[in-house]
Motif scaffolding. Sequence first.
Motif, PDB file in Angstrom:
ATOM      1  N   LEU A   1      43.519  67.614   4.068  1.00 18.51           N
ATOM      2  CA  LEU A   1      43.574  66.828   3.114  1.00 18.51           C
ATOM      3  C   LEU A   1      43.752  65.474   3.579  1.00 18.51           C
ATOM      4  O   LEU A   1      44.829  65.152   4.187  1.00 18.51           O
ATOM      5  CB  LEU A   1      44.435  67.515   1.983  1.00 18.51           C
ATOM      6  CG  LEU A   1      44.120  68.612   1.659  1.00 18.51           C
ATOM      7  CD1 LEU A   1      45.278  69.198   0.564  1.00 18.51           C
ATOM      8  CD2 LEU A   1      42.860  68.743   0.897  1.00 18.51           C
ATOM      9  N   ASN A   2      42.871  64.587   3.264  1.00 13.54           N
ATOM     10  CA  ASN A   2      43.180  63.096   3.531  1.00 13.54           C
ATOM     11  C   ASN A   2      43.505  62.265   2.600  1.00 13.54           C
ATOM     12  O   ASN A   2      43.307  62.355   1.269  1.00 13.54           O
ATOM     13  CB  ASN A   2      41.822  62.505   4.052  1.00 13.54           C
ATOM     14  CG  ASN A   2      41.622  63.062   5.469  1.00 13.54           C
ATOM     15  OD1 ASN A   2      42.379  63.965   6.183  1.00 13.54           O
ATOM     16  ND2 ASN A   2      40.205  62.803   5.966  1.00 13.54           N
ATOM     17  N   TYR A   3      44.509  61.137   2.929  1.00 13.62           N
ATOM     18  CA  TYR A   3      45.128  60.116   1.750  1.00 13.62           C
ATOM     19  C   TYR A   3      45.062  58.973   2.646  1.00 13.62           C
ATOM     20  O   TYR A   3      44.588  58.769   3.817  1.00 13.62           O
ATOM     21  CB  TYR A   3      46.347  60.540   1.379  1.00 13.62           C
ATOM     22  CG  TYR A   3      46.820  62.142   1.066  1.00 13.62           C
ATOM     23  CD1 TYR A   3      46.746  62.454  -0.230  1.00 13.62           C
ATOM     24  CD2 TYR A   3      46.999  63.067   2.012  1.00 13.62           C
ATOM     25  CE1 TYR A   3      46.783  63.894  -0.451  1.00 13.62           C
ATOM     26  CE2 TYR A   3      46.950  64.256   1.864  1.00 13.62           C
ATOM     27  CZ  TYR A   3      47.005  64.893   0.516  1.00 13.62           C
ATOM     28  OH  TYR A   3      47.161  66.002   0.160  1.00 13.62           O
ATOM     29  N   THR A   4      45.781  57.899   1.890  1.00 11.38           N
ATOM     30  CA  THR A   4      45.934  56.664   2.400  1.00 11.38           C
ATOM     31  C   THR A   4      47.082  56.057   2.149  1.00 11.38           C
ATOM     32  O   THR A   4      48.122  56.548   1.148  1.00 11.38           O
ATOM     33  CB  THR A   4      44.817  55.551   1.934  1.00 11.38           C
ATOM     34  OG1 THR A   4      44.642  54.658   2.997  1.00 11.38           O
ATOM     35  CG2 THR A   4      44.734  55.190   0.522  1.00 11.38           C
ATOM     36  N   GLU A   5      47.599  54.889   2.510  1.00 12.73           N
ATOM     37  CA  GLU A   5      48.698  54.127   2.168  1.00 12.73           C
ATOM     38  C   GLU A   5      48.462  53.835   0.753  1.00 12.73           C
ATOM     39  O   GLU A   5      47.994  52.798   0.413  1.00 12.73           O
ATOM     40  CB  GLU A   5      49.240  53.205   3.041  1.00 12.73           C
ATOM     41  CG  GLU A   5      49.528  53.981   4.531  1.00 12.73           C
ATOM     42  CD  GLU A   5      51.282  54.203   4.226  1.00 12.73           C
ATOM     43  OE1 GLU A   5      51.742  53.958   3.043  1.00 12.73           O
ATOM     44  OE2 GLU A   5      51.869  54.906   5.296  1.00 12.73           O
ATOM     45  N   TYR A   6      49.080  54.458  -0.254  1.00 13.43           N
ATOM     46  CA  TYR A   6      48.872  54.234  -1.444  1.00 13.43           C
ATOM     47  C   TYR A   6      50.026  54.637  -2.508  1.00 13.43           C
ATOM     48  O   TYR A   6      50.054  55.189  -3.380  1.00 13.43           O
ATOM     49  CB  TYR A   6      47.670  54.753  -2.087  1.00 13.43           C
ATOM     50  CG  TYR A   6      46.841  54.061  -3.393  1.00 13.43           C
ATOM     51  CD1 TYR A   6      46.669  52.555  -3.386  1.00 13.43           C
ATOM     52  CD2 TYR A   6      46.635  55.042  -4.349  1.00 13.43           C
ATOM     53  CE1 TYR A   6      45.863  52.283  -4.236  1.00 13.43           C
ATOM     54  CE2 TYR A   6      45.994  54.436  -5.780  1.00 13.43           C
ATOM     55  CZ  TYR A   6      45.676  52.736  -5.466  1.00 13.43           C
ATOM     56  OH  TYR A   6      45.182  52.553  -6.698  1.00 13.43           O
TER      57      TYR A   6
ATOM     58  N   GLY B   1      39.315  67.588   1.880  1.00 12.11           N
ATOM     59  CA  GLY B   1      39.112  67.056   0.541  1.00 12.11           C
ATOM     60  C   GLY B   1      39.933  65.644   0.635  1.00 12.11           C
ATOM     61  O   GLY B   1      40.729  65.308   1.728  1.00 12.11           O
ATOM     62  N   PHE B   2      39.922  64.940  -0.427  1.00 16.28           N
ATOM     63  CA  PHE B   2      40.786  63.871  -0.920  1.00 16.28           C
ATOM     64  C   PHE B   2      40.939  63.905  -2.403  1.00 16.28           C
ATOM     65  O   PHE B   2      40.015  64.438  -3.106  1.00 16.28           O
ATOM     66  CB  PHE B   2      40.241  62.637  -0.355  1.00 16.28           C
ATOM     67  CG  PHE B   2      38.834  62.384  -0.867  1.00 16.28           C
ATOM     68  CD1 PHE B   2      38.598  61.597  -2.122  1.00 16.28           C
ATOM     69  CD2 PHE B   2      37.809  62.491  -0.060  1.00 16.28           C
ATOM     70  CE1 PHE B   2      37.450  61.315  -2.406  1.00 16.28           C
ATOM     71  CE2 PHE B   2      36.529  62.041  -0.407  1.00 16.28           C
ATOM     72  CZ  PHE B   2      36.167  61.575  -1.675  1.00 16.28           C
ATOM     73  N   VAL B   3      41.765  63.035  -2.624  1.00 17.70           N
ATOM     74  CA  VAL B   3      42.199  62.848  -4.172  1.00 17.70           C
ATOM     75  C   VAL B   3      41.547  61.323  -4.744  1.00 17.70           C
ATOM     76  O   VAL B   3      42.003  60.518  -4.149  1.00 17.70           O
ATOM     77  CB  VAL B   3      43.503  63.303  -4.586  1.00 17.70           C
ATOM     78  CG1 VAL B   3      43.685  62.916  -6.239  1.00 17.70           C
ATOM     79  CG2 VAL B   3      43.864  64.653  -4.231  1.00 17.70           C
ATOM     80  N   ALA B   4      41.027  61.489  -5.673  1.00 17.34           N
ATOM     81  CA  ALA B   4      40.424  60.342  -6.052  1.00 17.34           C
ATOM     82  C   ALA B   4      39.837  60.000  -7.511  1.00 17.34           C
ATOM     83  O   ALA B   4      39.481  61.115  -8.046  1.00 17.34           O
ATOM     84  CB  ALA B   4      39.307  59.330  -5.037  1.00 17.34           C
ATOM     85  N   VAL B   5      39.304  58.890  -8.072  1.00 13.64           N
ATOM     86  CA  VAL B   5      38.795  58.819  -9.229  1.00 13.64           C
ATOM     87  C   VAL B   5      37.352  59.124  -8.895  1.00 13.64           C
ATOM     88  O   VAL B   5      36.896  58.876  -8.112  1.00 13.64           O
ATOM     89  CB  VAL B   5      38.758  57.212  -9.838  1.00 13.64           C
ATOM     90  CG1 VAL B   5      37.801  57.253 -10.971  1.00 13.64           C
ATOM     91  CG2 VAL B   5      40.348  57.138 -10.143  1.00 13.64           C
ATOM     92  N   PRO B   6      36.621  60.097  -9.863  1.00 12.44           N
ATOM     93  CA  PRO B   6      35.157  60.457  -9.689  1.00 12.44           C
ATOM     94  C   PRO B   6      34.319  59.265  -9.995  1.00 12.44           C
ATOM     95  O   PRO B   6      34.524  58.608 -10.616  1.00 12.44           O
ATOM     96  CB  PRO B   6      35.128  61.490 -10.627  1.00 12.44           C
ATOM     97  CG  PRO B   6      36.081  61.303 -11.847  1.00 12.44           C
ATOM     98  CD  PRO B   6      37.073  60.548 -11.067  1.00 12.44           C
ATOM     99  N   THR B   7      33.237  59.106  -8.943  1.00 11.31           N
ATOM    100  CA  THR B   7      32.212  58.327  -9.005  1.00 11.31           C
ATOM    101  C   THR B   7      30.844  58.742  -8.573  1.00 11.31           C
ATOM    102  O   THR B   7      30.966  59.936  -7.995  1.00 11.31           O
ATOM    103  CB  THR B   7      32.502  57.007  -8.175  1.00 11.31           C
ATOM    104  OG1 THR B   7      32.366  57.436  -6.868  1.00 11.31           O
ATOM    105  CG2 THR B   7      33.932  56.548  -8.351  1.00 11.31           C
ATOM    106  N   ALA B   8      29.535  58.077  -8.840  1.00  8.19           N
ATOM    107  CA  ALA B   8      28.349  58.610  -8.625  1.00  8.19           C
ATOM    108  C   ALA B   8      28.331  58.861  -6.904  1.00  8.19           C
ATOM    109  O   ALA B   8      28.002  59.838  -6.419  1.00  8.19           O
ATOM    110  CB  ALA B   8      27.542  57.928  -9.262  1.00  8.19           C
TER     111      ALA B   8
END
Length: 254
Positions: free
Chosen positions: A34-39, A91-98
């Motif tokens: 699972l990938n993330y970023t500095e956030y 996977g990653f966690v984020a707001v869904p976009t097209a």
Amino acid sequence: MHAFSKGCRTFCVFLFCLLSFWSESVAQSRAIILNYTEYAPYSMEVNGQAQGLEIEVLQEALGRRMGLQLTHKILPWERAQQLVRAGLADGFVAVPTAERASYSIAASEPVAWWDILLYVRKQDARFDTVRDISALRPYKIGAVTGNSWVKSNLGGMDVLYLKHQDLLLNLLHKQRIDVIPENPGVMQQVIERLGLSGHITTVALPGMRQPMLLHIHPDSPLRARLAEFEETLRAMRKDGAMKKILARYPGMPL
């Protein structure tokens, strides 16, 4: 000769079944990446370890409750997403976009929520009457590289992408950009660390709360357990586990 051919075919079928079973077993037993970023506070690296709200929620749901081995990686945001697109991470966690929907499958149950405020300089009266993101078109906008929400919703506008919120806030303070649409849970910490609390203010827009969903590659082993994951998140909200996690991150919505 016929008996040999029949035996060969039987052996090949057996070998194919064995390899299929082995492949499936390997897929199910390997660590889920699972990938993330500095956030921060959603995700960050502390002493070489991935920490944050998203990591805690996924570790509880996928790790402790569903019994999966997880590997959490903090990476530049664009790279984190591209690795999932290429099938090199799960996977990653984020707001869904097209754009994200074009290469990933998103769970329906939120891991967390993402609020958006407009960050502007204090005394900048131009934003007093802004009530909709379409009104941002005349301005110079700042965003973190890889922010697909900005790409999807502010496409065609004048947007400067940089790697970190620190850089964007410094440019805002120096009047090099006009506005930064960003999450308050993330930005407030950075503003305080940079000593800019007396110089930056926010403008709230209605209807800007967005779900943060787990996005997975279509070939990830997680796909077969996505419904179970969604039910696990619902159970965590019902039994109070989610509330306990969120209590460690003041100001984050349930």
